[in-house]
Design a protein around this motif. Structure first.
Motif, PDB file in Angstrom:
ATOM      1  N   ILE A  33       0.872  -1.185   0.000  1.00 26.66           N
ATOM      2  CA  ILE A  33       0.000   0.000   0.000  1.00 26.66           C
ATOM      3  C   ILE A  33       0.900   1.224   0.000  1.00 26.66           C
ATOM      4  O   ILE A  33       2.044   1.165   0.450  1.00 26.66           O
ATOM      5  N   TRP A  34       0.405   2.340  -0.548  1.00 25.05           N
ATOM      6  CA  TRP A  34       1.283   3.501  -0.627  1.00 25.05           C
ATOM      7  C   TRP A  34       1.226   4.338   0.649  1.00 25.05           C
ATOM      8  O   TRP A  34       0.363   4.169   1.492  1.00 25.05           O
ATOM      9  N   PHE A  35       2.211   5.234   0.775  1.00 23.98           N
ATOM     10  CA  PHE A  35       2.447   6.064   1.963  1.00 23.98           C
ATOM     11  C   PHE A  35       2.883   5.218   3.155  1.00 23.98           C
ATOM     12  O   PHE A  35       2.367   5.317   4.267  1.00 23.98           O
ATOM     13  N   ILE A  36       3.863   4.364   2.894  1.00 23.27           N
ATOM     14  CA  ILE A  36       4.611   3.694   3.968  1.00 23.27           C
ATOM     15  C   ILE A  36       6.064   4.104   3.747  1.00 23.27           C
ATOM     16  O   ILE A  36       6.603   3.913   2.659  1.00 23.27           O
ATOM     17  N   LYS A  37       6.676   4.696   4.770  1.00 21.67           N
ATOM     18  CA  LYS A  37       8.014   5.280   4.589  1.00 21.67           C
ATOM     19  C   LYS A  37       9.041   4.610   5.500  1.00 21.67           C
ATOM     20  O   LYS A  37       8.705   4.154   6.584  1.00 21.67           O
ATOM     21  N   PHE A  38      10.278   4.580   5.025  1.00 23.66           N
ATOM     22  CA  PHE A  38      11.340   3.958   5.820  1.00 23.66           C
ATOM     23  C   PHE A  38      12.236   5.033   6.431  1.00 23.66           C
ATOM     24  O   PHE A  38      12.196   6.201   6.046  1.00 23.66           O
ATOM     25  N   SER A  39      13.035   4.624   7.412  1.00 23.50           N
ATOM     26  CA  SER A  39      13.959   5.571   8.062  1.00 23.50           C
ATOM     27  C   SER A  39      15.231   4.821   8.436  1.00 23.50           C
ATOM     28  O   SER A  39      15.269   3.590   8.435  1.00 23.50           O
ATOM     29  N   CYS A  40      16.277   5.585   8.757  1.00 18.08           N
ATOM     30  CA  CYS A  40      17.570   4.995   9.127  1.00 18.08           C
ATOM     31  C   CYS A  40      18.115   5.672  10.375  1.00 18.08           C
ATOM     32  O   CYS A  40      17.655   6.758  10.753  1.00 18.08           O
ATOM     33  N   ASP A  41      19.110   5.033  10.989  1.00 14.42           N
ATOM     34  CA  ASP A  41      19.823   5.683  12.090  1.00 14.42           C
ATOM     35  C   ASP A  41      20.727   6.774  11.506  1.00 14.42           C
ATOM     36  O   ASP A  41      20.807   6.959  10.286  1.00 14.42           O
ATOM     37  N   PHE A  42      21.420   7.485  12.365  1.00 13.14           N
ATOM     38  CA  PHE A  42      22.204   8.641  11.924  1.00 13.14           C
ATOM     39  C   PHE A  42      23.270   8.265  10.902  1.00 13.14           C
ATOM     40  O   PHE A  42      23.507   8.979   9.931  1.00 13.14           O
ATOM     41  N   HIS A  43      23.923   7.127  11.101  1.00  4.58           N
ATOM     42  CA  HIS A  43      25.027   6.720  10.227  1.00  4.58           C
ATOM     43  C   HIS A  43      24.599   5.785   9.093  1.00  4.58           C
ATOM     44  O   HIS A  43      25.445   5.230   8.399  1.00  4.58           O
ATOM     45  N   PHE A  44      23.285   5.621   8.923  1.00  5.60           N
ATOM     46  CA  PHE A  44      22.758   4.782   7.842  1.00  5.60           C
ATOM     47  C   PHE A  44      23.301   3.343   7.898  1.00  5.60           C
ATOM     48  O   PHE A  44      23.726   2.787   6.900  1.00  5.60           O
TER      49      PHE A  44
END
Length: 379
Positions: free
Chosen positions: A297-308
């Protein structure tokens, strides 16, 4: 201007990650906190100021809330901002910083198309920016210059703003711009003049601000009304990439490479090869794929820690997949779930060192997982 599909590149197959967790880092479910019944669309730690690395914010409905992560696995509510318009629905937030006194700023926007800048030091609404003609899907802050923000809108444009002076510096739209809603945007981590955008026209576009940077400098010394600033329109990106065949709803730089996702149960890592002399020409090379089951489904976003190092992404069943993003082929660190969490996780937040992972649920709940035995994991 040609849309670029995957080029011949190195002639290698993209490396695809296995869905068997490596268990290099293990996480346990910790606290949860239900804000209300309205969906939480965004959540994010403050990486703009080392004093506040344990502080995060959420947006849901017409409310913006800041929290501190406590060591016992729970949360402390710090501040709540409720918009004057009860029908506002915030979709995005980004931390920024006042370049004069260093105050932490929280920038939020959504269905109204108005950008709200909240000063967390004074606990006041500092500014409101009007310019977009429709709702705003994402805001990002330039980490190298945390008083610059960029916004992606349903009005098919991307805008660059100076949060200190309130000036809309540049508008990226027109002949070479997006042909539908812009869903996500991200500044390059080291090239201050470059960013990427993506959206419902199924493309990722890379833009350069190099020849317009004098307008950015001018925005800091402008003393007249912000509305009188000579805002410049930029119509052509340096690259248009057709990596996906459906909506592209999240894009992030990983060094000079780009991570992007559509509704195809995977995140793709690819290399854009632009030609500075001939904008619009170039090629792309798909490097890796990170599978994410039930993420269609759309509008699901990912994220990372500071150092990727760690990437976290939710899915429509309430699970979170944590990938070791720089491994090749990709390594799935962990699959996080909580028996009580059944609704989609729209956004995640990974703490500075990756030891805490948060999920923002469509049911209005914040979910938290902490790394088991984190002290020894660091050594």
């Amino acid at each position: 201007m040609a849309k670029l599909g995957p080029g011949q590149g190195l002639g290698c197959e993209a490396a695809e990650g296995s869905l068997v967790p490596s268990r290099k880092r293990e996480y346990k479910p910790c606290g949860k906190h239900t804000e209300g019944k309205r969906p939480l669309y965004a959540i994010g730690f403050n990486f703009m100021d080392a004093r506040y690395y344990d502080v995060f914010a959420t947006v849901g409905g017409n409310r913006v809330t800041t929290y501190r992560c406590l060591e016992n696995g729970s949360f402390a509510v710090l501040q709540a901002y409720v918009d004057e318009d009860k029908d506002e629905s915030f979709y995005t937030l980004s931390w920024a910083r006042d370049h004069v006194d260093g105050s932490p700023l929280l920038v939020a926007a959504g269905s109204n198309g108005i950008i709200r800048v909240i000063n967390c030091a004074t606990e006041k609404l500092a500014k409101s920016f009007v310019g977009h003609g429709d709702s705003i899907n994402e805001i990002r802050t330039q980490a190298l210059k945390p008083s610059l923000i960029i916004s992606a809108s349903k009005d098919e444009s991307v805008r660059l703003w100076n949060v200190h002076t309130g000036i809309c510096i540049l508008v990226f739209a027109g002949a070479g711009g997006h042909r539908n809603e812009v869903l996500s945007v991200d500044f390059h981590p080291s090239d201050i003049e470059r960013f990427a955008s993506c959206g419902m026209d199924n493309t990722v576009k890379i833009w350069s601000m190099k020849e317009f940077w004098l307008y950015v400098d001018k925005s800091y010394s402008w003393t007249d009304l912000p509305s009188k600033f000579p805002t410049k329109y930029v119509q052509f990106p340096v690259l248009i990439a057709a990596v996906h065949s459906n909506y592209v709803d999240c894009t992030r730089w990983l060094g000079d490479f780009i991570l992007s996702k559509s509704v195809d149960n995977e995140i793709v890592l690819w290399e854009p090869k632009t030609k500075e002399q001939s904008p619009g020409e170039g090629s792309i090379d798909i490097l890796q794929k990170y599978p994410v089951p039930e993420c269609d489904i759309w509008f699901i976003k990912f994220s990372c820690d500071f150092h990727f190092n760690q990437l976290a992404i939710g899915n429509r069943e309430g699970k979170i997949y944590v990938w070791e993003v720089q491994s090749s082929p990709p390594v799935l660190t962990a699959r996080l779930y909580n028996q009580q969490c059944k609704s989609p996780i729209r956004q995640t937040a990974v703490s500075f060192d990756g030891s805490t992972i948060l999920g923002a649920g469509e049911d209005g709940t914040i979910w938290r997982w902490d790394e088991v035995d984190h002290a020894s994991a660091k050594n």
